[in-house]
Design a protein around this motif. Sequence first.
Motif, PDB file in Angstrom:
ATOM      1  N   SER A  15       0.836  -1.207   0.000  1.00 36.84           N
ATOM      2  CA  SER A  15       0.000   0.000   0.000  1.00 36.84           C
ATOM      3  C   SER A  15       0.869   1.255   0.000  1.00 36.84           C
ATOM      4  CB  SER A  15      -0.918  -0.013   1.218  1.00 36.84           C
ATOM      5  OG  SER A  15      -1.653   1.187   1.291  1.00 36.84           O
ATOM      6  N   ASN A  16       1.964   1.216   0.794  1.00 37.36           N
ATOM      7  CA  ASN A  16       2.877   2.367   0.853  1.00 37.36           C
ATOM      8  C   ASN A  16       3.593   2.577  -0.483  1.00 37.36           C
ATOM      9  OD1 ASN A  16       2.196   2.864   3.507  1.00 37.36           O
ATOM     10  ND2 ASN A  16       3.950   1.752   4.359  1.00 37.36           N
ATOM     11  N   ILE A  17       3.995   1.469  -1.119  1.00 34.20           N
ATOM     12  CA  ILE A  17       4.639   1.563  -2.436  1.00 34.20           C
ATOM     13  C   ILE A  17       3.651   2.132  -3.461  1.00 34.20           C
ATOM     14  CG2 ILE A  17       5.616   0.221  -4.345  1.00 34.20           C
ATOM     15  CD1 ILE A  17       6.838  -1.667  -2.280  1.00 34.20           C
ATOM     16  N   GLN A  18       2.445   1.624  -3.436  1.00 43.60           N
ATOM     17  CA  GLN A  18       1.415   2.100  -4.356  1.00 43.60           C
ATOM     18  C   GLN A  18       1.192   3.605  -4.187  1.00 43.60           C
ATOM     19  OE1 GLN A  18      -0.508   1.835  -7.274  1.00 43.60           O
ATOM     20  NE2 GLN A  18      -1.411  -0.079  -6.527  1.00 43.60           N
ATOM     21  N   SER A  19       1.140   4.041  -2.943  1.00 49.15           N
ATOM     22  CA  SER A  19       0.923   5.458  -2.652  1.00 49.15           C
ATOM     23  C   SER A  19       2.083   6.311  -3.149  1.00 49.15           C
ATOM     24  CB  SER A  19       0.734   5.641  -1.139  1.00 49.15           C
ATOM     25  OG  SER A  19       0.634   7.006  -0.808  1.00 49.15           O
ATOM     26  N   LEU A  20       3.321   5.834  -2.947  1.00 50.47           N
ATOM     27  CA  LEU A  20       4.502   6.586  -3.388  1.00 50.47           C
ATOM     28  C   LEU A  20       4.524   6.721  -4.911  1.00 50.47           C
ATOM     29  CD1 LEU A  20       7.248   7.965  -2.866  1.00 50.47           C
ATOM     30  CD2 LEU A  20       8.290   5.685  -2.901  1.00 50.47           C
ATOM     31  N   VAL A  21       4.253   5.626  -5.602  1.00 46.90           N
ATOM     32  CA  VAL A  21       4.264   5.656  -7.069  1.00 46.90           C
ATOM     33  C   VAL A  21       3.166   6.584  -7.596  1.00 46.90           C
ATOM     34  CG1 VAL A  21       3.910   4.271  -9.147  1.00 46.90           C
ATOM     35  CG2 VAL A  21       5.320   3.381  -7.284  1.00 46.90           C
ATOM     36  N   LYS A  22       2.003   6.518  -6.980  1.00 49.10           N
ATOM     37  CA  LYS A  22       0.885   7.366  -7.402  1.00 49.10           C
ATOM     38  C   LYS A  22       1.209   8.847  -7.174  1.00 49.10           C
ATOM     39  CE  LYS A  22      -3.421   7.489  -8.924  1.00 49.10           C
ATOM     40  NZ  LYS A  22      -3.791   6.962 -10.248  1.00 49.10           N
ATOM     41  N   THR A  23       1.767   9.140  -6.006  1.00 45.07           N
ATOM     42  CA  THR A  23       2.090  10.535  -5.660  1.00 45.07           C
ATOM     43  C   THR A  23       3.213  11.081  -6.537  1.00 45.07           C
ATOM     44  OG1 THR A  23       1.456  10.120  -3.374  1.00 45.07           O
ATOM     45  CG2 THR A  23       2.816  12.058  -3.790  1.00 45.07           C
ATOM     46  N   SER A  24       4.264  10.261  -6.772  1.00 52.26           N
ATOM     47  CA  SER A  24       5.448  10.731  -7.489  1.00 52.26           C
ATOM     48  C   SER A  24       5.272  10.755  -8.995  1.00 52.26           C
ATOM     49  CB  SER A  24       6.655   9.844  -7.150  1.00 52.26           C
ATOM     50  OG  SER A  24       6.898   9.816  -5.764  1.00 52.26           O
ATOM     51  N   LEU A  25       4.526   9.789  -9.525  1.00 46.82           N
ATOM     52  CA  LEU A  25       4.473   9.601 -10.975  1.00 46.82           C
ATOM     53  C   LEU A  25       3.064   9.658 -11.558  1.00 46.82           C
ATOM     54  CD1 LEU A  25       7.005   6.658 -10.947  1.00 46.82           C
ATOM     55  CD2 LEU A  25       7.454   8.897 -11.950  1.00 46.82           C
ATOM     56  N   GLY A  26       2.062   9.611 -10.686  1.00 48.59           N
ATOM     57  CA  GLY A  26       0.688   9.623 -11.173  1.00 48.59           C
ATOM     58  C   GLY A  26       0.290   8.345 -11.875  1.00 48.59           C
ATOM     59  N   GLU A  27       1.004   7.249 -11.577  1.00 47.35           N
ATOM     60  CA  GLU A  27       0.716   5.967 -12.224  1.00 47.35           C
ATOM     61  C   GLU A  27       0.239   4.959 -11.184  1.00 47.35           C
ATOM     62  OE1 GLU A  27       3.702   4.584 -15.048  1.00 47.35           O
ATOM     63  OE2 GLU A  27       4.645   6.557 -15.016  1.00 47.35           O
ATOM     64  N   SER A  28      -0.467   3.942 -11.634  1.00 45.87           N
ATOM     65  CA  SER A  28      -0.944   2.881 -10.756  1.00 45.87           C
ATOM     66  C   SER A  28      -0.143   1.613 -10.993  1.00 45.87           C
ATOM     67  CB  SER A  28      -2.428   2.605 -11.011  1.00 45.87           C
ATOM     68  OG  SER A  28      -3.190   3.751 -10.698  1.00 45.87           O
ATOM     69  N   GLU A  54       9.146  10.702   5.208  1.00 43.18           N
ATOM     70  CA  GLU A  54      10.030  10.191   6.274  1.00 43.18           C
ATOM     71  C   GLU A  54      11.370   9.712   5.717  1.00 43.18           C
ATOM     72  OE1 GLU A  54       5.767   9.702   6.784  1.00 43.18           O
ATOM     73  OE2 GLU A  54       7.127   8.639   5.411  1.00 43.18           O
ATOM     74  N   PHE A  55      11.549   9.717   4.406  1.00 44.94           N
ATOM     75  CA  PHE A  55      12.783   9.264   3.727  1.00 44.94           C
ATOM     76  C   PHE A  55      13.077   7.779   3.960  1.00 44.94           C
ATOM     77  CE2 PHE A  55      13.527  13.818   3.634  1.00 44.94           C
ATOM     78  CZ  PHE A  55      14.150  14.018   2.411  1.00 44.94           C
ATOM     79  N   ASN A  56      12.063   6.983   4.247  1.00 50.46           N
ATOM     80  CA  ASN A  56      12.305   5.549   4.426  1.00 50.46           C
ATOM     81  C   ASN A  56      12.071   4.752   3.133  1.00 50.46           C
ATOM     82  OD1 ASN A  56       9.531   5.997   4.494  1.00 50.46           O
ATOM     83  ND2 ASN A  56       9.147   4.184   5.755  1.00 50.46           N
ATOM     84  N   MET A  57      11.587   5.442   2.106  1.00 47.02           N
ATOM     85  CA  MET A  57      11.313   4.775   0.828  1.00 47.02           C
ATOM     86  C   MET A  57      11.468   5.787  -0.303  1.00 47.02           C
ATOM     87  SD  MET A  57       7.788   2.789  -0.271  1.00 47.02           S
ATOM     88  CE  MET A  57       7.875   1.634   1.109  1.00 47.02           C
ATOM     89  N   TYR A  58      12.089   5.340  -1.409  1.00 37.17           N
ATOM     90  CA  TYR A  58      12.200   6.222  -2.567  1.00 37.17           C
ATOM     91  C   TYR A  58      12.092   5.409  -3.847  1.00 37.17           C
ATOM     92  CZ  TYR A  58      17.160   4.852  -1.916  1.00 37.17           C
ATOM     93  OH  TYR A  58      18.327   4.154  -1.731  1.00 37.17           O
ATOM     94  N   ILE A  59      11.789   6.113  -4.937  1.00 39.25           N
ATOM     95  CA  ILE A  59      11.541   5.447  -6.217  1.00 39.25           C
ATOM     96  C   ILE A  59      12.551   5.932  -7.249  1.00 39.25           C
ATOM     97  CG2 ILE A  59       9.762   7.155  -6.853  1.00 39.25           C
ATOM     98  CD1 ILE A  59       8.335   4.827  -8.335  1.00 39.25           C
TER      99      ILE A  59
END
Length: 337
Positions: free
Chosen positions: A9-22, A85-90
């Motif tokens: 869920s966190n990965i999905q949220s990061l990708v959606k926020t950063s790239l607008g993709e699902s 929180e800088f605990n995950m990046y894409i």
Amino acid sequence: MHNDSILHSNIQSLVKTSLGESIISIELLPGAGSNRHYYRVYTAHNSYIVCNGTQVDENKSFIYLSNHFYNKGLRVPKVYGHTPEFNMYILQDLGNTDLLSFKLQSQEHEWLPLYKQALTDIAQFQCKGIEGLDFSHCYARNEFDSVYMNWDLSYFKYYYCKLTDIEINEQKLEEDYNTLISFLLQSPRSFFMYRDFQSRNIMLHNNELWYIDFQGGMRGALQYDVVSLLYQAKANFTEKQRNELLEHYLNQVSKYMYIDLQEFKTLYEGFICIRILQTLGAYGYRGIIQKKPHFIASIPQALENAKQQCNIVSQIIQIPYLQTLIQQLPLISNTHE
């Protein structure tokens, strides 16, 4: 399973926020030497790499350095976004083929030009990449100084020597460590030092070399990165190949400044020594303690390299106890408990 669901869920949220993709699917990538976890995520038209790491300071260093080098036109992965929180990046997906894997399955005429290109590129990182770089963003230490050298040598002592049955004279070993460190400190340290510039951290993507895993970088000497590449145990270069690649590097780095070749090569021998000892400690820790197979497989060649190199360095500086200790070291294996 619950934790996996939260992570996805966190990965999905990061990708959606950063790239607008699902995301369509998520694939966990095989681990290497770190506690970071990497995932390849697929969207309708693209794939990306997501890093999930608990060491926030390390993540911040990577993101800062990657943006810095990317803006200078160096081939590092583009960072598309990170969590607050800088605990995950894409990141940009650079595929699965690293330079070491390519070398091990190809002929010299195929891989040698790529290693020459890598050495051309590291000269750029060292001499151009440092311009405007704020070393306060380096998470471990901002310079490869006597303190950091001592850490590396301690790594060798505690994670290789002390896994054997050999009795160590701590005082004599410390004296020789100090001699080696004083010798290495004669080399100018006004360059970016990648720190782990070895061919598992160089990706071959679209017929170009791309560079990863530089978050441990700091200010340091030129020699260290060249040594890291040419004395990686699994790469197993011949002496002739190493000499040809070193000469290529010296030709490239000389485009940026005057290099005293005799001084460079003398100090280079000392940097070979400390790098090999540090990697032996790393192989002991990652392989024997953490039981990661490809580190165990690298130990025999690294130990042989250490024995040969310590003999060479002992002709330049007086390190009698260290030389004797290394010659006595046995091969440790995954049978150690």
